[in-house]
Design an enzyme around this catalytic site. Structure first.
Site, mmCIF file in Angstrom:
data_model
loop_
_atom_site.group_PDB
_atom_site.id
_atom_site.type_symbol
_atom_site.label_atom_id
_atom_site.label_comp_id
_atom_site.label_asym_id
_atom_site.label_seq_id
_atom_site.Cartn_x
_atom_site.Cartn_y
_atom_site.Cartn_z
ATOM 1 N N GLU A 57 121.866 54.490 29.994
ATOM 2 C CA GLU A 57 122.810 54.785 31.075
ATOM 3 C C GLU A 57 122.360 55.986 31.911
ATOM 4 O O GLU A 57 121.712 56.878 31.363
ATOM 5 C CB GLU A 57 124.217 55.037 30.496
ATOM 6 N N HIS A 69 130.899 54.967 31.040
ATOM 7 C CA HIS A 69 131.052 56.181 30.220
ATOM 8 C C HIS A 69 132.243 57.013 30.708
ATOM 9 O O HIS A 69 132.105 58.181 31.058
ATOM 10 C CB HIS A 69 129.770 57.024 30.233
ATOM 11 N N ARG A 119 127.813 56.295 21.440
ATOM 12 C CA ARG A 119 126.598 56.483 22.227
ATOM 13 C C ARG A 119 125.881 55.142 22.264
ATOM 14 O O ARG A 119 125.932 54.378 21.295
ATOM 15 C CB ARG A 119 125.664 57.518 21.585
HETATM 16 P P1 NAP Z 1 133.224 64.215 14.943
HETATM 17 O O1 NAP Z 1 134.652 64.521 14.638
HETATM 18 O O2 NAP Z 1 132.201 65.265 14.691
HETATM 19 O O3 NAP Z 1 132.847 62.882 14.140
HETATM 20 C C1 NAP Z 1 131.519 62.466 14.059
HETATM 21 C C2 NAP Z 1 131.451 61.219 13.217
HETATM 22 O O4 NAP Z 1 130.081 60.799 13.172
HETATM 23 C C3 NAP Z 1 131.892 61.441 11.768
HETATM 24 O O5 NAP Z 1 132.399 60.224 11.277
HETATM 25 C C4 NAP Z 1 130.580 61.799 11.088
HETATM 26 O O6 NAP Z 1 130.564 61.543 9.717
HETATM 27 C C5 NAP Z 1 129.642 60.867 11.799
HETATM 28 N N1 NAP Z 1 128.267 61.328 11.742
HETATM 29 C C6 NAP Z 1 127.764 62.483 12.244
HETATM 30 N N2 NAP Z 1 126.454 62.557 11.985
HETATM 31 C C7 NAP Z 1 126.138 61.435 11.292
HETATM 32 C C8 NAP Z 1 124.924 60.951 10.730
HETATM 33 N N3 NAP Z 1 123.785 61.643 10.834
HETATM 34 N N4 NAP Z 1 124.949 59.764 10.084
HETATM 35 C C9 NAP Z 1 126.106 59.057 9.965
HETATM 36 N N5 NAP Z 1 127.290 59.483 10.472
HETATM 37 C C10 NAP Z 1 127.288 60.654 11.130
HETATM 38 O O7 NAP Z 1 133.039 63.813 16.460
HETATM 39 P P2 NAP Z 1 134.099 63.084 17.421
HETATM 40 O O8 NAP Z 1 134.805 64.109 18.220
HETATM 41 O O9 NAP Z 1 134.863 62.092 16.647
HETATM 42 O O10 NAP Z 1 133.069 62.331 18.410
HETATM 43 C C11 NAP Z 1 132.304 61.246 17.923
HETATM 44 C C12 NAP Z 1 131.299 60.813 18.956
HETATM 45 O O11 NAP Z 1 131.960 60.184 20.045
HETATM 46 C C13 NAP Z 1 130.521 61.947 19.633
HETATM 47 O O12 NAP Z 1 129.453 62.394 18.835
HETATM 48 C C14 NAP Z 1 130.066 61.310 20.909
HETATM 49 O O13 NAP Z 1 128.798 60.709 20.744
HETATM 50 C C15 NAP Z 1 131.100 60.227 21.175
HETATM 51 N N6 NAP Z 1 131.907 60.524 22.374
HETATM 52 C C16 NAP Z 1 131.963 59.601 23.379
HETATM 53 C C17 NAP Z 1 132.715 59.868 24.513
HETATM 54 C C18 NAP Z 1 132.828 58.879 25.634
HETATM 55 O O14 NAP Z 1 133.167 59.278 26.749
HETATM 56 N N7 NAP Z 1 132.595 57.601 25.413
HETATM 57 C C19 NAP Z 1 133.391 61.088 24.630
HETATM 58 C C20 NAP Z 1 133.325 61.990 23.577
HETATM 59 C C21 NAP Z 1 132.582 61.699 22.441
HETATM 60 P P3 NAP Z 1 130.906 62.686 8.644
HETATM 61 O O15 NAP Z 1 132.404 62.668 8.463
HETATM 62 O O16 NAP Z 1 130.176 62.273 7.424
HETATM 63 O O17 NAP Z 1 130.413 63.995 9.209
#
Ligand code: NAP
Length: 319
Positions: free
Chosen positions: A263, A281, A234
């Site tokens: 964005e 994005h 993000r």
């Molecule tokens: P996920 O499996 O839930 O992983 C989230 C990650 O963020 C984990 O490493 C988690 O750590 C960490 N996290 C969550 N809350 C936190 C906090 N308060 N402080 C520090 N670390 C925290 O999610 P994912 O599927 O990998 O997706 C990750 C992110 O990618 C999404 O949240 C989204 O913002 C982004 N995304 C971007 C796109 C794009 O098109 N560019 C598409 C999809 C997603 P823990 O292991 O400790 O919980």
């Protein structure tokens, strides 16, 4: 005498979805588009029981609280940082997202941005098109193989990015909020320590209030003058002003960005920089993944209205 057809649940469409999702959804639900001017443009909001929104749009407290019959917020995306979870919990509204089905494409985007940046693919394309090639070769570029790649946030997407980079003969390190005992990659105690070690820093951590500016000025500059930063998480997770300053001064070599703080409006200074690759994005924006995300939104809606457990809930209703 013909039977009166059962009324379909009303679903508020806060963000657009492709026709391939809307057509089957219209068979099961009465879809109501959120008017440009807000809910005031609707005759009634009293019987809207679900809403569908994107990760970028989310659902703020005022919207949730203005829908007295709301039971479900189905997010077409995995980030729920723009959904007010406290308001949803207070109003006993469940929240679902579309995890896993987009992981591979978002991870691919991180690799694509890294390779484009290091090997100057966009510059090379412009160089060939401009007709400059016969006058001399393009300058040499950086490389990825053998580099140290640091991943901030080893969640589903972060893990998938690590697996991909391993195939590029890189060394992998990571920082994660909670321990990852099952991981064989090298763990670092802070994002700044990871950045000081890494040649390439890839940000894959969740957005939201807790991670605003997690990758701060010190973390960015710790990468060093040859360092590259890639963000597919993000726009809020990286201090954007500090990133632009580091790119302008040459404190780091470049950045590949799929996400931006404001964005779709971006800071105009990004467009003037020669050491960035910018993407609107597009992480999950492939036909196959958007179809799978839409199917998961519909599966969650169907489960909810059938009274079944929600397949991918981040917040459930209490009875
Ligand atoms: P996920 O499996 O839930 O992983 C989230 C990650 O963020 C984990 O490493 C988690 O750590 C960490 N996290 C969550 N809350 C936190 C906090 N308060 N402080 C520090 N670390 C925290 O999610 P994912 O599927 O990998 O997706 C990750 C992110 O990618 C999404 O949240 C989204 O913002 C982004 N995304 C971007 C796109 C794009 O098109 N560019 C598409 C999809 C997603 P823990 O292991 O400790 O919980």
């Amino acid at each position: 005498m013909s039977a009166v057809p059962p009324s379909r649940p009303k679903v508020l469409m806060v963000s657009p979805m492709p026709d391939w999702d809307l057509a089957p959804m219209r068979e099961a639900y009465e879809l109501i588009d959120l008017p440009a001017g807000g809910l005031g443009g609707l005759a009634t909001t009293a019987d809207i029981t679900a809403l569908v929104t994107s990760g970028g749009r989310g659902a703020e407290a005022a919207l949730i609280e203005a829908l007295p019959a709301l039971e479900l917020i189905a997010v077409y995306g995995v980030g729920y940082d723009r959904v007010d979870l406290e308001a949803a919990a207070r109003c006993n509204v469940a929240v679902t997202t579309t995890p896993d089905v987009l992981t591979a494409d978002v991870a691919d985007m991180a690799l694509a941005l890294t390779l484009a940046l290091a090997r100057r693919i966009v510059d090379g394309d412009a160089f060939v098109r401009s007709g400059a090639w016969p006058n001399g070769a393009m300058p040499l570029t950086g490389n990825v193989a053998g580099c140290k790649v640091g991943i901030v946030g080893l969640g589903r997407i972060g893990e998938a990015i690590a697996r991909r980079f391993a195939g590029f003969d890189t060394k992998i390190g990571y920082w994660n909020r909670s321990p990852k005992p099952s991981s064989s990659w090298q763990a670092f105690p802070t994002p700044a320590a990871l950045s000081a070690w890494a040649d390439i820093l890839v940000v894959a951590v969740a957005g939201g209030g807790d991670t605003v500016g997690l990758v701060d000025a010190a973390t960015i500059t710790a990468l060093g003058r040859d360092g590259l930063l890639v963000n597919i998480s993000r726009g809020t997770t990286v201090d954007e002003a500090a990133l632009i300053a580091a790119l302008e001064s040459g404190a780091i070599a470049g950045a590949g960005l799929d996400v931006f703080r404001d964005e779709p409006t971006i800071d105009p200074r990004f467009s003037r920089l020669g050491n960035v690759v910018l993407s609107p994005h597009q992480g999950s924006a492939t036909v196959a993944t958007r179809r799978a995300m839409g199917a998961l939104v519909r599966t969650n809606l169907a489960a909810h209205f059938a009274g079944k457990a929600l397949p991918t809930a981040v917040l459930s209703r209490h009875s």
